[in-house]
Design a protein around this motif. Sequence first.
Motif, PDB file in Angstrom:
ATOM      1  N   VAL A   1      -6.154   5.814  -1.061  1.00  0.00           N
ATOM      2  CA  VAL A   1      -5.035   6.570  -1.633  1.00  0.00           C
ATOM      3  C   VAL A   1      -4.220   5.690  -2.582  1.00  0.00           C
ATOM      4  O   VAL A   1      -4.199   5.905  -3.791  1.00  0.00           O
ATOM      5  CB  VAL A   1      -4.135   7.157  -0.520  1.00  0.00           C
ATOM      6  CG1 VAL A   1      -2.956   7.909  -1.137  1.00  0.00           C
ATOM      7  CG2 VAL A   1      -4.938   8.080   0.392  1.00  0.00           C
ATOM      8  N   ALA A   2      -3.516   4.716  -2.034  1.00  0.00           N
ATOM      9  CA  ALA A   2      -2.777   3.753  -2.857  1.00  0.00           C
ATOM     10  C   ALA A   2      -3.766   2.675  -3.281  1.00  0.00           C
ATOM     11  O   ALA A   2      -3.771   1.556  -2.776  1.00  0.00           O
ATOM     12  CB  ALA A   2      -1.609   3.160  -2.082  1.00  0.00           C
ATOM     13  N   THR A   3      -4.622   3.040  -4.216  1.00  0.00           N
ATOM     14  CA  THR A   3      -5.744   2.206  -4.615  1.00  0.00           C
ATOM     15  C   THR A   3      -5.279   0.966  -5.385  1.00  0.00           C
ATOM     16  O   THR A   3      -4.099   0.810  -5.684  1.00  0.00           O
ATOM     17  CB  THR A   3      -6.693   3.016  -5.507  1.00  0.00           C
ATOM     18  OG1 THR A   3      -5.976   3.376  -6.701  1.00  0.00           O
ATOM     19  CG2 THR A   3      -7.165   4.293  -4.798  1.00  0.00           C
ATOM     20  N   THR A   4      -6.237   0.134  -5.739  1.00  0.00           N
ATOM     21  CA  THR A   4      -5.892  -1.048  -6.534  1.00  0.00           C
ATOM     22  C   THR A   4      -5.385  -0.650  -7.921  1.00  0.00           C
ATOM     23  O   THR A   4      -4.755  -1.466  -8.598  1.00  0.00           O
ATOM     24  CB  THR A   4      -7.087  -1.994  -6.663  1.00  0.00           C
ATOM     25  OG1 THR A   4      -8.233  -1.265  -7.144  1.00  0.00           O
ATOM     26  CG2 THR A   4      -7.430  -2.624  -5.312  1.00  0.00           C
TER      27      THR A   4
ATOM     28  N   ARG B   1      -1.138   6.911 -10.559  1.00  0.00           N
ATOM     29  CA  ARG B   1      -2.243   5.965 -10.383  1.00  0.00           C
ATOM     30  C   ARG B   1      -2.936   6.148  -9.021  1.00  0.00           C
ATOM     31  O   ARG B   1      -3.975   5.532  -8.781  1.00  0.00           O
ATOM     32  CB  ARG B   1      -1.721   4.525 -10.470  1.00  0.00           C
ATOM     33  CG  ARG B   1      -1.077   4.142 -11.792  1.00  0.00           C
ATOM     34  CD  ARG B   1      -2.096   3.682 -12.798  1.00  0.00           C
ATOM     35  NE  ARG B   1      -1.470   3.155 -14.006  1.00  0.00           N
ATOM     36  CZ  ARG B   1      -1.599   1.899 -14.435  1.00  0.00           C
ATOM     37  NH1 ARG B   1      -2.316   1.033 -13.740  1.00  0.00           N
ATOM     38  NH2 ARG B   1      -1.019   1.510 -15.551  1.00  0.00           N
ATOM     39  N   ALA B   2      -2.336   6.947  -8.148  1.00  0.00           N
ATOM     40  CA  ALA B   2      -2.863   7.116  -6.792  1.00  0.00           C
ATOM     41  C   ALA B   2      -3.933   8.209  -6.755  1.00  0.00           C
ATOM     42  O   ALA B   2      -4.055   9.023  -7.675  1.00  0.00           O
ATOM     43  CB  ALA B   2      -1.737   7.453  -5.829  1.00  0.00           C
TER      44      ALA B   2
ATOM     45  N   ASN C   1       0.807  -1.225   0.000  1.00  0.00           N
ATOM     46  CA  ASN C   1       0.000   0.000   0.000  1.00  0.00           C
ATOM     47  C   ASN C   1       0.840   1.275   0.000  1.00  0.00           C
ATOM     48  O   ASN C   1       0.762   2.098   0.918  1.00  0.00           O
ATOM     49  CB  ASN C   1      -0.973  -0.002   1.179  1.00  0.00           C
ATOM     50  CG  ASN C   1      -2.090  -1.020   0.984  1.00  0.00           C
ATOM     51  OD1 ASN C   1      -1.909  -2.197   1.307  1.00  0.00           O
ATOM     52  ND2 ASN C   1      -3.199  -0.579   0.444  1.00  0.00           N
ATOM     53  N   GLY C   2       1.620   1.406  -1.054  1.00  0.00           N
ATOM     54  CA  GLY C   2       2.392   2.624  -1.268  1.00  0.00           C
ATOM     55  C   GLY C   2       2.169   3.128  -2.685  1.00  0.00           C
ATOM     56  O   GLY C   2       2.057   2.332  -3.620  1.00  0.00           O
TER      57      GLY C   2
END
Length: 288
Positions: free
Chosen positions: A241-244, A141-142, A134-135
């Motif tokens: 935030v750090a989505t899929t 892309r975030a 999760n970064g």
Amino acid sequence: MPSEVRDWRDRGQTVRCRAGSVFLRHEPGDGTTVLLLHGYPSSSYDYRRIVGGLGGRPWLALDFLGFGLSDKPRPHRYSLFEQADIVEEVVSATGTESVVVVAHDMGTSVATELFARDLEGSLSFSLDRAVLSNGSVILDRATLRPIQKILRGPLGPVAARLANRPMFAREFSALFSAEHPISADEVAAQWALLSAADGHRIAHLLTAYLQERVTYADRWHGAVRNWDKPLGFLWGTADPVATTAVLDGLRELRPAAPVVELTGVGHYPQIEVPDTFAAGARTLLGID
């Protein structure tokens, strides 16, 4: 300072690095050391409930410069390159020769800089395996939070000066899933660590890493793609935030990498579901 934070602090030590004193925890065990790299705006304390689930491996966790219980110099130009330098200094100071890495949030970019140095043959220790969690390694892309955008801009210093516990509680709580909401005790602990030595007043300085993710994207994305050691992804799928979408981008860079998805878990899986997170980390690190 909450008692659980005091206990974490009292069991640790500080190491003097070129940029300042850095807090760390280093515990013995059998096998290769697990190096734990935290994210913004928190600290090594995030990992307190997973270290007992690392299969008896030795582990090393530090607070990056500007975070948690480490020095928080100002004025200072905080950089992911400097944080990677500090990791090398801390690993050397503890006499650790080889590590496997678990990295979260900002720590994932420190890890990718370590990958790049390993590829160049300049890394001072042996890095054998890694897990990224999760970064926003691929920043475009975030989905950045509004406060992150403000802190990056010209009003960043003003926002940092106005920061307070209620504001922090609201923003930090939004990173957790509805199924695993943050507790009041966790908010208190995280705020105590963030605000130690007025660290909340330098939030705009600490977010400089976001621009570095853009500037050095080719270097760090290339390191994810080309690093020739085992690399896996451990991801809370409800992260706002750090989505899929970020995870999908990492999969494109590293199609063969194993992935453990934590369904319905938010941005801080090591806090929300520590036992499940530890089990996923053990799987991806090949720890029996």
